[in-house]
Write an enzyme that holds these catalytic residues in place. Structure first.
Site, mmCIF file in Angstrom:
data_model
loop_
_atom_site.group_PDB
_atom_site.id
_atom_site.type_symbol
_atom_site.label_atom_id
_atom_site.label_comp_id
_atom_site.label_asym_id
_atom_site.label_seq_id
_atom_site.Cartn_x
_atom_site.Cartn_y
_atom_site.Cartn_z
ATOM 1 N N LYS A 241 44.784 43.657 38.977
ATOM 2 C CA LYS A 241 45.557 43.983 39.838
ATOM 3 C C LYS A 241 46.708 44.781 39.362
ATOM 4 C CE LYS A 241 42.867 42.611 43.271
ATOM 5 N NZ LYS A 241 43.457 41.687 44.270
ATOM 6 N N ARG A 276 38.755 34.303 40.521
ATOM 7 C CA ARG A 276 37.628 35.354 40.570
ATOM 8 C C ARG A 276 38.244 36.676 39.363
ATOM 9 N NH1 ARG A 276 37.244 40.398 42.975
ATOM 10 N NH2 ARG A 276 35.113 41.019 43.803
#
Length: 296
Positions: A241, A276
């Protein structure tokens, strides 16, 4: 309790790899933190778009992750990166259904691999579950009553995620008065509603990067322990991210795996039941080492 010894569970309405039958359904249990591997079949995902468009390439990646000890494979056919344009259900199904069927026929599931479908659409979730998926990962938090119905009728657990806004606009001006209270409150309320609708069990995901600033994301990651102290297992997905770029100066998404490992090791130590990642095999290795260090 030591995070590596803590037991977590999901209940299914049907047999899944590694589960055991109980009076309340088929129960899948694990200790410590499990790994969910990302397998996108999209041409435009933010860090691996196009890599798994070919069925052979996708199956090869799935085999590598299963061999490394990844427990859940999350298959997605629509990009949810900031600014992403939506695709219709037919396009999404054309991308994910052949892979799910191929995985179901490949023998990999016999090795203990659980399949998750990453979708916002009830129609796609229903078809994916019929094709062989076991779990639904919905970034909209199952706010569509039809998605709740699909999961309940199939007996499929769901991942309930928080997102402020929607992918095209979520990063424009995210605002919270108290991000932890608001996000955790939303997740607990949605979990209660989803379970009341007949879904057998849930994972809770605070939605790192989905309608949050850097400070929002860091605050939520520091508060994983608060969410994990509740009755439902917690999933953290912060792989590659943008927050890693903001913190460590890594503009290329594909170069952010070291930062991803750090974020998810932190989350595991705080009690996250599952993480994840794109670098799923590397995460399994890191968690095994960290778990041994946690032994007394």
């Amino acid at each position: 309790m030591n995070w590596a010894a803590r037991e977590h569970a999901l209940t299914f309405g049907f047999p899944v790899p590694g589960s055991a039958p109980t009076p309340g359904g088929h129960r899948l249990t694990w200790t410590g933190c499990a790994v969910m591997g990302v397998l996108n079949t999209t041409p435009d995902s933010f860090s691996d778009g196009g890599r798994h468009l070919g069925l052979d390439a996708a199956l090869a990646s799935a085999r590598r992750m299963q061999a490394a000890g990844v427990q859940v494979l999350d298959i997605g056919g629509e990009s949810t990166r900031p600014g992403a344009e939506p695709v219709n259900a037919e396009t999404e199904l054309d991308r994910v259904r052949p892979l799910i069927r191929a995985l179901a026929d490949s023998g990999l599931l016999g090795g203990g691999l659980v399949l998750s479908i990453d979708t916002m659409k009830a129609e796609v979730a229903a078809e994916a579950l019929r094709a062989g998926a076991h779990l639904v990962n919905d970034i909209t938090g199952l706010r569509d009553p039809e998605m709740v119905r699909v999961c309940a009728e199939a007996g499929a657990p769901a991942c309930v995620m928080h997102m402020q806004g929607e992918p095209r606009t979520m990063q424009l001006e995210p605002h919270y008065d108290d991000v932890v209270a608001e996000v955790h409150g939303f997740l607990r309320d949605r979990a209660a509603a989803v379970l009341a609708g007949g879904v057998p069990s849930v994972l809770l995901d605070p939605g790192i990067g989905f309608g949050k600033t850097l400070d929002h994301n860091l605050t939520l990651l520091r508060a994983v322990g608060d969410l994990a102290a509740g009755e439902h297992p917690v999933l953290i997905g912060a792989s590659r991210k943008r927050l890693i770029d903001y913190v460590a100066g890594v503009p290329g998404a594909a170069d952010r795996d070291p930062g991803s490992l750090a974020l998810h090791l932190h989350s595991a130590r705080q009690g996250a039941a599952m993480v994840r990642l794109h670098a799923a095999a590397e995460m399994v290795q890191a968690l095994r080492v960290e778990a041994r260090l946690a032994q007394r």
